[in-house]
Write a protein that holds these residues in place. Structure first.
Motif, PDB file in Angstrom:
ATOM      1  N   GLY A  85       0.823  -1.220   0.000  1.00 28.82           N
ATOM      2  CA  GLY A  85       0.000   0.000   0.000  1.00 28.82           C
ATOM      3  C   GLY A  85       0.848   1.257   0.000  1.00 28.82           C
ATOM      4  N   VAL A  86       1.946   1.230   0.763  1.00 23.41           N
ATOM      5  CA  VAL A  86       2.872   2.382   0.791  1.00 23.41           C
ATOM      6  C   VAL A  86       3.386   2.652  -0.619  1.00 23.41           C
ATOM      7  CG1 VAL A  86       5.132   3.208   1.583  1.00 23.41           C
ATOM      8  CG2 VAL A  86       3.568   2.107   3.199  1.00 23.41           C
ATOM      9  N   LEU A  87       3.756   1.584  -1.304  1.00 26.23           N
ATOM     10  CA  LEU A  87       4.265   1.710  -2.673  1.00 26.23           C
ATOM     11  C   LEU A  87       3.200   2.319  -3.592  1.00 26.23           C
ATOM     12  CD1 LEU A  87       6.859   1.082  -4.164  1.00 26.23           C
ATOM     13  CD2 LEU A  87       5.966  -1.185  -4.702  1.00 26.23           C
ATOM     14  N   ALA A  88       1.930   1.973  -3.345  1.00 26.29           N
ATOM     15  CA  ALA A  88       0.838   2.467  -4.192  1.00 26.29           C
ATOM     16  C   ALA A  88       0.511   3.931  -3.924  1.00 26.29           C
ATOM     17  CB  ALA A  88      -0.418   1.609  -3.976  1.00 26.29           C
ATOM     18  N   VAL A  89       0.765   4.413  -2.679  1.00 22.14           N
ATOM     19  CA  VAL A  89       0.294   5.767  -2.330  1.00 22.14           C
ATOM     20  C   VAL A  89       1.394   6.793  -2.117  1.00 22.14           C
ATOM     21  CG1 VAL A  89      -1.779   4.782  -1.259  1.00 22.14           C
ATOM     22  CG2 VAL A  89       0.180   5.362   0.191  1.00 22.14           C
ATOM     23  N   VAL A  90       2.661   6.380  -1.994  1.00 20.54           N
ATOM     24  CA  VAL A  90       3.718   7.341  -1.637  1.00 20.54           C
ATOM     25  C   VAL A  90       3.847   8.446  -2.680  1.00 20.54           C
ATOM     26  CG1 VAL A  90       5.652   6.049  -2.696  1.00 20.54           C
ATOM     27  CG2 VAL A  90       6.080   7.565  -0.738  1.00 20.54           C
ATOM     28  N   PHE A  91       3.609   8.113  -3.956  1.00 19.83           N
ATOM     29  CA  PHE A  91       3.774   9.130  -5.002  1.00 19.83           C
ATOM     30  C   PHE A  91       2.638  10.147  -5.004  1.00 19.83           C
ATOM     31  CE2 PHE A  91       6.251   5.468  -6.413  1.00 19.83           C
ATOM     32  CZ  PHE A  91       7.483   6.073  -6.592  1.00 19.83           C
ATOM     33  N   ALA A  92       1.550   9.837  -4.281  1.00 20.29           N
ATOM     34  CA  ALA A  92       0.442  10.795  -4.184  1.00 20.29           C
ATOM     35  C   ALA A  92       0.858  12.038  -3.391  1.00 20.29           C
ATOM     36  CB  ALA A  92      -0.771  10.143  -3.515  1.00 20.29           C
ATOM     37  N   PHE A  93       1.973  11.949  -2.653  1.00 21.01           N
ATOM     38  CA  PHE A  93       2.445  13.098  -1.870  1.00 21.01           C
ATOM     39  C   PHE A  93       3.391  13.994  -2.672  1.00 21.01           C
ATOM     40  CE2 PHE A  93       1.011  10.169   1.379  1.00 21.01           C
ATOM     41  CZ  PHE A  93       0.402  11.007   2.304  1.00 21.01           C
ATOM     42  N   GLY A  94       3.737  13.592  -3.897  1.00 18.26           N
ATOM     43  CA  GLY A  94       4.590  14.419  -4.741  1.00 18.26           C
ATOM     44  C   GLY A  94       3.861  15.683  -5.163  1.00 18.26           C
ATOM     45  N   VAL A 150      10.154   8.676 -15.424  1.00 23.19           N
ATOM     46  CA  VAL A 150      10.044   9.625 -14.305  1.00 23.19           C
ATOM     47  C   VAL A 150       9.368   8.965 -13.097  1.00 23.19           C
ATOM     48  CG1 VAL A 150       9.963  11.637 -15.816  1.00 23.19           C
ATOM     49  CG2 VAL A 150       7.807  10.588 -15.096  1.00 23.19           C
ATOM     50  N   GLY A 151       9.040   7.652 -13.213  1.00 20.06           N
ATOM     51  CA  GLY A 151       8.280   6.964 -12.165  1.00 20.06           C
ATOM     52  C   GLY A 151       8.891   7.031 -10.778  1.00 20.06           C
ATOM     53  N   ALA A 152      10.219   6.897 -10.700  1.00 18.63           N
ATOM     54  CA  ALA A 152      10.878   6.901  -9.383  1.00 18.63           C
ATOM     55  C   ALA A 152      11.680   8.167  -9.137  1.00 18.63           C
ATOM     56  CB  ALA A 152      11.791   5.676  -9.270  1.00 18.63           C
ATOM     57  N   VAL A 153      11.612   9.131 -10.067  1.00 20.63           N
ATOM     58  CA  VAL A 153      12.428  10.347  -9.948  1.00 20.63           C
ATOM     59  C   VAL A 153      12.117  11.107  -8.660  1.00 20.63           C
ATOM     60  CG1 VAL A 153      12.647  12.689 -10.923  1.00 20.63           C
ATOM     61  CG2 VAL A 153      13.041  10.690 -12.362  1.00 20.63           C
ATOM     62  N   LEU A 154      10.831  11.120  -8.254  1.00 21.93           N
ATOM     63  CA  LEU A 154      10.463  11.833  -7.027  1.00 21.93           C
ATOM     64  C   LEU A 154      11.272  11.318  -5.842  1.00 21.93           C
ATOM     65  CD1 LEU A 154       8.475  13.887  -5.709  1.00 21.93           C
ATOM     66  CD2 LEU A 154       7.041  11.924  -5.149  1.00 21.93           C
ATOM     67  N   LEU A 155      11.464   9.986  -5.755  1.00 17.75           N
ATOM     68  CA  LEU A 155      12.228   9.413  -4.641  1.00 17.75           C
ATOM     69  C   LEU A 155      13.699   9.819  -4.720  1.00 17.75           C
ATOM     70  CD1 LEU A 155      10.615   5.861  -4.520  1.00 17.75           C
ATOM     71  CD2 LEU A 155      10.287   7.714  -2.886  1.00 17.75           C
ATOM     72  N   GLY A 202      15.252   4.510   0.750  1.00 21.68           N
ATOM     73  CA  GLY A 202      15.981   3.334   0.258  1.00 21.68           C
ATOM     74  C   GLY A 202      15.100   2.088   0.290  1.00 21.68           C
ATOM     75  N   ALA A 203      14.308   1.934   1.377  1.00 24.71           N
ATOM     76  CA  ALA A 203      13.427   0.767   1.511  1.00 24.71           C
ATOM     77  C   ALA A 203      12.358   0.764   0.424  1.00 24.71           C
ATOM     78  CB  ALA A 203      12.773   0.770   2.895  1.00 24.71           C
ATOM     79  N   VAL A 204      11.792   1.941   0.107  1.00 24.27           N
ATOM     80  CA  VAL A 204      10.773   2.015  -0.949  1.00 24.27           C
ATOM     81  C   VAL A 204      11.383   1.659  -2.306  1.00 24.27           C
ATOM     82  CG1 VAL A 204       9.161   3.540  -2.174  1.00 24.27           C
ATOM     83  CG2 VAL A 204       9.368   3.713   0.303  1.00 24.27           C
ATOM     84  N   LEU A 205      12.626   2.110  -2.546  1.00 25.86           N
ATOM     85  CA  LEU A 205      13.301   1.786  -3.814  1.00 25.86           C
ATOM     86  C   LEU A 205      13.547   0.278  -3.932  1.00 25.86           C
ATOM     87  CD1 LEU A 205      15.834   4.763  -4.013  1.00 25.86           C
ATOM     88  CD2 LEU A 205      13.868   4.372  -5.519  1.00 25.86           C
ATOM     89  N   VAL A 206      13.924  -0.359  -2.821  1.00 30.01           N
ATOM     90  CA  VAL A 206      14.119  -1.815  -2.827  1.00 30.01           C
ATOM     91  C   VAL A 206      12.788  -2.516  -3.102  1.00 30.01           C
ATOM     92  CG1 VAL A 206      14.704  -3.816  -1.387  1.00 30.01           C
ATOM     93  CG2 VAL A 206      16.156  -1.779  -1.342  1.00 30.01           C
ATOM     94  N   LEU A 207      11.705  -2.005  -2.489  1.00 26.62           N
ATOM     95  CA  LEU A 207      10.357  -2.561  -2.737  1.00 26.62           C
ATOM     96  C   LEU A 207       9.994  -2.472  -4.212  1.00 26.62           C
ATOM     97  CD1 LEU A 207       8.120  -1.183   0.154  1.00 26.62           C
ATOM     98  CD2 LEU A 207       8.580  -3.572  -0.369  1.00 26.62           C
TER      99      LEU A 207
END
Length: 468
Positions: free
Chosen positions: A219-228, A379-384, A428-433
């Motif tokens: 769920g974190v992976l699905a919603v974290v980008f909503a905070f960008g 650009v999917g992971a650029v925010l991280l 780092g943990a989200v990137l590994v996920l």
């Protein structure tokens, strides 16, 4: 011995040629407007599908990470406001290569995402008026918002203020209706009994964590980008009348309000409806309003999503133009982009960003499943990556900020340096996920490729400058 730079070096805002026309209310609403979008109103359904009621914890975790990043960014932006925000901070902390890399990556992210928003908004408008083709709606939106961004910055601020106000009003009404329904204070409708709901939907259908903690993590992976998108308010702070104070207040209020709206909305949704009833791609907000018997719930929410998309498009065009202008100020982008209108608007920077936005929209309309999908993945992971560089920059700049402000910084990061390191570990943990998730892996790999390409260009520029 390494000495701290003089104060004027830490304060680029003193020479900022952009107009100061944004008020405190504009900045606060810009923070809300840049974040609250289709990701919440529609995309949250995907998070509920993988986490069940545990999506509330997913939003709490993702929101905590976003809060820490914004606190770090707020500390640096209050001490040294600049139109390039975190790109300027990265350059001061780590060198020219870092400022160049993070600035161009963020610009690229904003213009590609703007294409998604313009196309999605055009799709909704085309549904209302099928006689007008989708490309014509895209053209209208891009022309209108180009005009808004070419006008005085206070006009842009007003646009965004009213857009964001409509979204916030919609969420507040949703929360009020939801709370009344949970307490059994609403009259009964066709699907809704009118009785207090209780905890049946939170504890039934497999319990609060139907897929265990693994579901919460997904769920974190699905919603974290909503905070960008929160980052745009620190870019805008340079054009307010009192940048140092304004950015501190805007960061504090925007972060807490967003957490309240996001987590409150999720609590209402998973309390009122069984999480198993959510359909992928459907809006959980529409499902709740329909369940409560609100007439034309789908159409109401479609209007809100439409406004949310246009608001985010407006904010992204603004943020991308200011970022590329800041890059030009530091000789990291063509000098021609530095031309500023008598009203203090970087018009060439706006037009350069909009031009790429138009190209992206054409790619999205013509090849949505091929070329544009690759652009979107890149650009999917650029925010991280941007968030990670913000954290590293704050670690490096905090001692310098302390010296320059004699320990009286208007906004300070909590628990330094431990919470900064904790945020870096979480990123780092989200990137590994993402690497272990089949759906997210292509985004991470393409984004890493795009970042690698920008880093190579930065290294070659550095080499050439040193030789010169």
């Amino acid at each position: 011995m390494h000495h701290a730079p003089p104060a004027e070096q830490l304060s680029p805002e003193a020479a900022e040629p952009l107009a100061g026309g944004l008020k405190q209310r504009h900045l606060t609403m810009l923070g809300l407007g840049g974040v609250i979008g289709a990701g919440l109103f529609v995309g949250s359904g995907a998070g509920i599908a993988v986490a069940g009621p545990g999506i509330v914890i997913s939003y709490l975790l993702a929101g905590a990470l976003a809060t820490l990043v914004m606190r770090m960014l707020g500390e640096m932006s209050a001490a040294m406001p600049a139109s390039g925000a975190f790109s300027v901070h990265a350059e001061r902390a780590l060198g020219r290569w870092a400022g160049f890399t993070v600035g161009w990556l963020y610009w690229f992210l904003l213009v590609v995402v703007a294409a998604v928003e313009a196309t999605a908004a055009a799709g909704i408008a085309h549904g209302w008026l099928p006689s007008v083709p989708q490309w014509a709606w895209v053209l209208v939106f891009m022309v209108v918002f180009t005009g808004a961004n070419l006008a005085a910055v206070k006009n842009f601020g007003e646009f965004e203020f009213w857009f964001a106000t409509l979204k916030v009003t919609a969420i507040v009404l949703f929360l009020v209706l939801g709370l009344l329904a949970i307490l059994g204070l609403l009259p009964a409708a066709s699907d809704y009994s009118g009785d207090p709901v209780g905890l049946a939907n939170l504890t039934g259908q497999g319990g609060f964590l139907p897929h265990g903690w693994g579901g919460v993590v997904s769920g974190v992976l699905a919603v974290v980008f909503a905070f960008g998108g929160l980052e745009v308010l620190t870019i805008a702070a340079a054009e307010s009348d009192d940048p140092a104070r304004a950015v501190g207040r805007a960061v504090r209020s925007a972060v807490w309000r967003i957490l309240f709206f996001y987590i409150g909305s999720m609590l209402v949704i998973v309390t009122l409806l069984p999480w198993t009833s959510m359909t992928p791609g459907g809006s959980p907000f529409v499902a709740v309003l329909s369940h409560l018997g609100v007439p034309k719930a789908g159409q109401i929410m479609e209007i809100v999503v439409f406004v949310a998309l246009l608001s985010a498009l407006n904010a992204n065009l603004y943020g991308s133009s200011r970022m590329v202008f800041s890059l030009a100020e530091r000789k990291e982008a063509p000098g021609a982009l530095l031309r500023v209108s008598p009203g203090g608007v970087p018009r060439r920077a706006v037009l350069a960003s909009v031009t790429f936005g138009f190209i992206s929209v054409l790619l999205n309309l013509q090849w949505p499943e091929t070329i544009f999908q690759y652009l979107l993945n890149s650009v999917g992971a650029v925010l991280l990556f941007v968030w990670a560089l913000i954290a590293v920059s704050q670690l490096r700049l905090r001692p310098r900020i302390e010296r320059e402000t004699a320990g009286r910084a208007t906004l300070r990061m909590w628990g330094f340096p431990w919470l900064t390191w904790a945020a870096l570990a979480a990123i780092g943990a989200v990137l590994v996920l993402m690497l272990t998730d089949d759906g997210a892996r292509p985004q991470l790999l393409w984004s890493a490729g795009a970042t690698g390409a920008v880093l190579i260009v930065a290294a070659l520029r550095e080499l050439r400058l040193r030789r010169a």
